[in-house]
Design a protein around this motif. Sequence first.
Motif, short mmCIF file in Angstrom:
data_model
loop_
_atom_site.label_atom_id
_atom_site.label_comp_id
_atom_site.label_asym_id
_atom_site.label_seq_id
_atom_site.Cartn_x
_atom_site.Cartn_y
_atom_site.Cartn_z
N ASN A 27 0.86 -1.18 0.00
CA ASN A 27 0.00 0.00 0.00
C ASN A 27 0.89 1.23 0.00
OD1 ASN A 27 0.66 0.62 2.78
ND2 ASN A 27 -0.68 -1.07 3.33
N SER A 28 0.32 2.39 0.09
CA SER A 28 1.11 3.63 0.00
C SER A 28 1.79 4.00 1.31
CB SER A 28 0.22 4.77 -0.49
OG SER A 28 -0.85 4.96 0.42
N THR A 29 1.70 3.16 2.34
CA THR A 29 2.34 3.44 3.63
C THR A 29 3.86 3.50 3.51
OG1 THR A 29 0.53 2.37 4.80
CG2 THR A 29 2.60 2.64 6.01
N ASP A 31 7.58 3.51 1.12
CA ASP A 31 8.17 3.98 -0.13
C ASP A 31 8.55 2.82 -1.05
OD1 ASP A 31 7.93 6.63 0.68
OD2 ASP A 31 9.92 6.63 1.60
N ASN A 113 7.29 1.62 -6.45
CA ASN A 113 6.10 2.03 -7.22
C ASN A 113 4.99 0.98 -7.12
OD1 ASN A 113 8.04 3.90 -7.95
ND2 ASN A 113 7.20 4.18 -9.97
N GLY A 115 1.54 -0.28 -4.50
CA GLY A 115 0.63 0.21 -3.47
C GLY A 115 -0.11 1.47 -3.85
N PHE A 116 0.17 2.01 -5.02
CA PHE A 116 -0.54 3.18 -5.54
C PHE A 116 -0.47 3.10 -7.06
CE2 PHE A 116 3.85 4.33 -4.77
CZ PHE A 116 4.24 4.99 -5.93
N SER A 118 0.69 3.34 -10.43
CA SER A 118 2.01 3.62 -10.97
C SER A 118 2.46 2.47 -11.86
CB SER A 118 3.01 3.81 -9.81
OG SER A 118 4.26 4.19 -10.32
N THR A 149 -2.26 -0.52 -9.75
CA THR A 149 -2.04 -0.43 -8.32
C THR A 149 -1.73 -1.84 -7.84
OG1 THR A 149 -3.52 1.45 -8.10
CG2 THR A 149 -3.00 0.24 -6.09
#
Length: 173
Positions: A27-29, A31, A113, A115-116, A118, A149
């Motif tokens: 996820n976006s948590t 990097d 890239n 979790g979101f 990209s 995602t």
Amino acid sequence: SVSSDYVKIYDSNLSGADTYTISNVFNSTYDSYIVELQNYTTHNNGGSIYVRMVTSGGVQTSAEYYYAGVQVTRDSGTATVTGNTDWGGTNWWLSNGRTDPLYASYANINLSNVGFSSQPRATTSSIAWDGTSQMRHNTMGWIYNNTITATGIYFFSNGTSNWQATVRIYGRK
């Protein structure tokens, strides 16, 4: 208080199947992520392990993988260096392995890239015994050439019998 930039988010022993889907771990948590396959054995000597990204609901991505890598193979008499590449493939190749746990293999995947929305990308490195007398080291980079995602990862072999591994996934801040 101890602080770490690495957080273990998944730890499991996988065995008894041909394929393994690990869903909802990216996820976006974080990097980036590190995926480790420790002590893996394959369904036969020289068997290969392949990887695909997974999106929401456990859906596999099966197109648009672009990768390039180098494989160094060494046995008691010779060493060879070969390239491993694909352009728009259905997965990426991770490594070979053996059935004998005394010669278990190791692979490390550094993902970014995910979790979101990209284009996921990774570098991989592995060390394995292939067959009965060859040691192989693989280093590879790949990009998924489509915007998705990616929320998980899917592993499978080129055989019909099971393979096994300890898989650990770390989020990197």
